[in-house]
Scaffold this active site. Structure first.
Site, PDB file in Angstrom:
ATOM      1  N   HIS A  98     -28.040  28.205 -87.934  1.00 20.63           N
ATOM      2  CA  HIS A  98     -28.207  26.965 -87.180  1.00 20.63           C
ATOM      3  C   HIS A  98     -29.609  26.890 -86.614  1.00 20.63           C
ATOM      4  O   HIS A  98     -30.312  27.904 -86.482  1.00 20.63           O
ATOM      5  CB  HIS A  98     -27.162  26.837 -86.057  1.00 20.63           C
ATOM      6  CG  HIS A  98     -27.464  27.665 -84.855  1.00 20.63           C
ATOM      7  ND1 HIS A  98     -28.290  27.244 -83.843  1.00 20.63           N
ATOM      8  CD2 HIS A  98     -27.049  28.905 -84.514  1.00 20.63           C
ATOM      9  CE1 HIS A  98     -28.365  28.187 -82.927  1.00 20.63           C
ATOM     10  NE2 HIS A  98     -27.629  29.213 -83.303  1.00 20.63           N
ATOM     11  N   CYS A  99     -30.029  25.687 -86.314  1.00 23.88           N
ATOM     12  CA  CYS A  99     -31.257  25.443 -85.562  1.00 23.88           C
ATOM     13  C   CYS A  99     -30.886  24.399 -84.508  1.00 23.88           C
ATOM     14  O   CYS A  99     -29.710  24.289 -84.157  1.00 23.88           O
ATOM     15  CB  CYS A  99     -32.417  25.013 -86.466  1.00 23.88           C
ATOM     16  SG  CYS A  99     -32.105  23.565 -87.494  1.00 23.88           S
ATOM     17  N   GLU A 100     -31.835  23.643 -84.016  1.00 25.24           N
ATOM     18  CA  GLU A 100     -31.506  22.717 -82.942  1.00 25.24           C
ATOM     19  C   GLU A 100     -30.490  21.665 -83.384  1.00 25.24           C
ATOM     20  O   GLU A 100     -29.492  21.436 -82.717  1.00 25.24           O
ATOM     21  CB  GLU A 100     -32.767  22.029 -82.413  1.00 25.24           C
ATOM     22  CG  GLU A 100     -32.484  21.139 -81.222  1.00 25.24           C
ATOM     23  CD  GLU A 100     -33.749  20.572 -80.575  1.00 25.24           C
ATOM     24  OE1 GLU A 100     -33.616  19.999 -79.483  1.00 25.24           O
ATOM     25  OE2 GLU A 100     -34.852  20.712 -81.153  1.00 25.24           O
ATOM     26  N   SER A 102     -29.647  21.521 -86.929  1.00 25.68           N
ATOM     27  CA  SER A 102     -29.223  22.002 -88.250  1.00 25.68           C
ATOM     28  C   SER A 102     -29.543  21.002 -89.351  1.00 25.68           C
ATOM     29  O   SER A 102     -28.759  20.801 -90.274  1.00 25.68           O
ATOM     30  CB  SER A 102     -27.741  22.389 -88.258  1.00 25.68           C
ATOM     31  OG  SER A 102     -27.533  23.567 -87.503  1.00 25.68           O
ATOM     32  N   TYR A 140     -27.406  23.724 -82.543  1.00 21.67           N
ATOM     33  CA  TYR A 140     -27.216  24.226 -81.197  1.00 21.67           C
ATOM     34  C   TYR A 140     -26.983  23.096 -80.198  1.00 21.67           C
ATOM     35  O   TYR A 140     -26.189  23.237 -79.273  1.00 21.67           O
ATOM     36  CB  TYR A 140     -28.419  25.079 -80.761  1.00 21.67           C
ATOM     37  CG  TYR A 140     -28.224  25.687 -79.387  1.00 21.67           C
ATOM     38  CD1 TYR A 140     -27.374  26.776 -79.217  1.00 21.67           C
ATOM     39  CD2 TYR A 140     -28.858  25.165 -78.266  1.00 21.67           C
ATOM     40  CE1 TYR A 140     -27.171  27.334 -77.956  1.00 21.67           C
ATOM     41  CE2 TYR A 140     -28.660  25.713 -77.002  1.00 21.67           C
ATOM     42  CZ  TYR A 140     -27.816  26.789 -76.859  1.00 21.67           C
ATOM     43  OH  TYR A 140     -27.602  27.331 -75.613  1.00 21.67           O
TER      44      TYR A 140
END
Length: 186
Positions: A98-100, A102, A140
């Site tokens: 995941h990232c901020e 995604s 996230y």
């Protein structure tokens, strides 16, 4: 000995172990925040052997708050060392990126690992070291909105936070160079 997911009775290589929330245009499967919450609480322990959550955000974002137990691996070299130098040989090992949101960094890292995994297993096609990889739907931001209790510290620093403008620019440059180095290594 189990070498691939095909060796487990009735499990096909591409059969997901977790409920799939969606599939992207490039083929990566996504899991919902609710599913990740359940994984973290042990509700899938009968289905999966182990799992790892990879936070692809920049270090200042991770330090501002992250999913409990998540590893902050945002550069391809670090991800390669973690997953491809000594791969986990379990078809029931789940990896969730995941990232901020995604939408960019996590899918890029997913593709990086999948491409390297596929290359390492060309002679065993369609086997993979990591057939159970997913991207967290909504990233996230969405996970934090719905499951703050599973974040540590309980915070959320946006990628574009003005206090981290210099960190953002430096991190973006480092990441771009890192991907270029990894592509030239092939």
């Amino acid at each position: 000995a189990i070498r691939s997911a095909k060796d487990i009775d009735g499990l096909k290589e591409d059969a997901p172990l977790l409920p799939v929330a969606g599939v992207s245009s490039d083929g990566h499967k996504t899991v919902s925040c609710a599913t990740l919450s359940q994984v973290l609480k042990g509700q899938y322990k009968e289905v999966i052997d182990d799992f790892v959550v990879i936070d692809c955000r920049y270090p200042y974002e991770y330090d501002g708050g992250h999913i409990e137990g998540a590893m902050n691996l945002w550069m391809p070299e670090d991800v390669s060392k973690k997953f491809l130098e000594n791969p986990v040989a379990s078809p029931r090992h789940v990896v969730i990126f995941h990232c901020e949101f995604s939408t960019k960094r996590a899918p890029d890292m997913f593709r990086f690992v999948r491409d390297r995994d596929r290359s390492a297993n060309l002679d065993k096609y369609p086997d993979l070291f990591y057939p159970q990889m997913y991207v967290l739907q909504g990233g996230y931001r969405k996970f934090y909105e719905n499951h703050k209790e599973l974040c540590s510290p309980r915070g959320y620093v946006q990628m574009n936070d003005e206090q981290h403008a210099t960190n953002l620019k430096n991190s973006q440059n480092i990441l771009k160079r890192s991907f270029k180095r990894c592509k030239s290594d092939r």
